[in-house]
Design a protein around this motif. Structure first.
Motif, PDB file in Angstrom:
ATOM      1  N   LEU A   1      66.332  76.583   0.879  1.00 54.13           N
ATOM      2  CA  LEU A   1      66.931  78.063   1.856  1.00 54.13           C
ATOM      3  C   LEU A   1      65.752  78.614   2.312  1.00 54.13           C
ATOM      4  O   LEU A   1      66.371  79.354   3.696  1.00 54.13           O
TER       5      LEU A   1
ATOM      6  N   ASP B   1      64.964  77.562   5.789  1.00 55.28           N
ATOM      7  CA  ASP B   1      66.412  78.321   7.167  1.00 55.28           C
ATOM      8  C   ASP B   1      67.610  78.072   6.801  1.00 55.28           C
ATOM      9  O   ASP B   1      68.470  78.884   6.627  1.00 55.28           O
ATOM     10  N   SER B   2      66.983  76.719   6.398  1.00 53.12           N
ATOM     11  CA  SER B   2      69.218  76.098   6.280  1.00 53.12           C
ATOM     12  C   SER B   2      68.793  74.966   4.403  1.00 53.12           C
ATOM     13  O   SER B   2      67.792  74.493   4.343  1.00 53.12           O
TER      14      SER B   2
ATOM     15  N   ASP C   1      71.770  71.687   2.896  1.00 53.64           N
ATOM     16  CA  ASP C   1      72.467  71.025   3.374  1.00 53.64           C
ATOM     17  C   ASP C   1      72.919  70.641   1.408  1.00 53.64           C
ATOM     18  O   ASP C   1      72.562  70.265   0.720  1.00 53.64           O
TER      19      ASP C   1
ATOM     20  N   THR D   1      80.887  78.980   6.129  1.00 56.35           N
ATOM     21  CA  THR D   1      80.094  77.671   7.291  1.00 56.35           C
ATOM     22  C   THR D   1      80.005  77.022   5.328  1.00 56.35           C
ATOM     23  O   THR D   1      80.480  75.742   5.423  1.00 56.35           O
TER      24      THR D   1
ATOM     25  N   LYS E   1      76.885  74.152   4.689  1.00 52.66           N
ATOM     26  CA  LYS E   1      75.873  73.705   4.655  1.00 52.66           C
ATOM     27  C   LYS E   1      75.778  75.706   4.954  1.00 52.66           C
ATOM     28  O   LYS E   1      76.558  76.242   5.151  1.00 52.66           O
TER      29      LYS E   1
ATOM     30  N   LEU F   1      72.924  78.296   7.330  1.00 50.35           N
ATOM     31  CA  LEU F   1      71.549  78.762   7.355  1.00 50.35           C
ATOM     32  C   LEU F   1      71.819  80.397   7.710  1.00 50.35           C
ATOM     33  O   LEU F   1      72.724  81.167   7.509  1.00 50.35           O
TER      34      LEU F   1
END
Length: 203
Positions: A24, A28-29, A31, A71, A77, A79
């Motif tokens: 993360l 940045d993201s 799943d 989210t 996910k 972000l």
């Protein structure tokens, strides 16, 4: 704890091969729908960190935390904006590192052989992750690990790593130890001084 004044230089969030917080902060993201990897530290076999919303709240406020929670609930996910990532690093002083199972086993074996201290796989994740980042404590700035469990809960894993360790005696010793002493800090007192006294009194 850091925000209310405890002199913590850096908090390192250690994870296993599932790399949840590491991915993360680096990518940045995240799943959360991806399958987890089975490791020797099963309680860490997750893709979405349990306290992520709390971290985002302290980094960017309630709106950011609510957005992350929504989210995650809708598609699993996450972000993070560059601003939130920077706040996690600079404002909160949180970094992330991970350790593979072989590094965890090496840490358990090394600490037992060199110091006679036996760690469970979860606690050893922290030790191994710190080593992977070349983190070393000093007298002025000690490196503190937060132990997560007792090695007697993982007899087969421990036996595979340090077969010379006799877990039966360890379990008996653990069950006969007196309860851990506690200290209650009253409100409106110099809790920081009391905390320092408690830490300095530890063996």
């Amino acid at each position: 704890a850091k925000l209310i004044g405890i002199p913590i230089n850096k908090l390192v969030s250690a994870g296993n091969a599932n790399r949840a917080f590491v991915d993360l902060l680096n990518d940045d993201s995240l799943d959360g729908s991806k399958p987890t990897v089975t490791t020797s530290s099963p309680s860490m076999d997750i893709r979405l960190p349990y306290n992520l919303e709390r971290i985002v709240y302290w980094a960017g406020g309630s709106d950011e935390a609510s957005s992350v929670a929504a989210t995650m609930a809708s598609n699993g996910k996450v972000l993070l904006s560059p601003e939130i990532k920077e706040a996690i690093s600079e404002k909160l002083g949180i970094a992330a590192a991970h350790a593979e199972d072989d590094q965890v086993a090496d840490a358990i074996r090394f600490e037992f052989t060199k110091h006679g201290t036996l760690y469970d796989p979860h606690s050893a994740v922290g030790i191994a992750a710190a080593r992977s980042q070349n983190l070393e404590g000093t007298d002025e700035h000690p490196l503190v690990f937060m132990a997560c469990a007792h090695p007697a809960k993982f007899p087969s894993t421990i036996h595979d790593i340090v077969p010379e360790c006799h877990l039966d005696s360890l379990v008996a010793q653990n069950s006969s130890e007196p309860p851990t002493p506690t200290r209650i800090f009253e409100r409106d007192t110099d809790w920081y001084r009391q905390l320092v006294e408690v830490l300095e009194s530890l063996p």
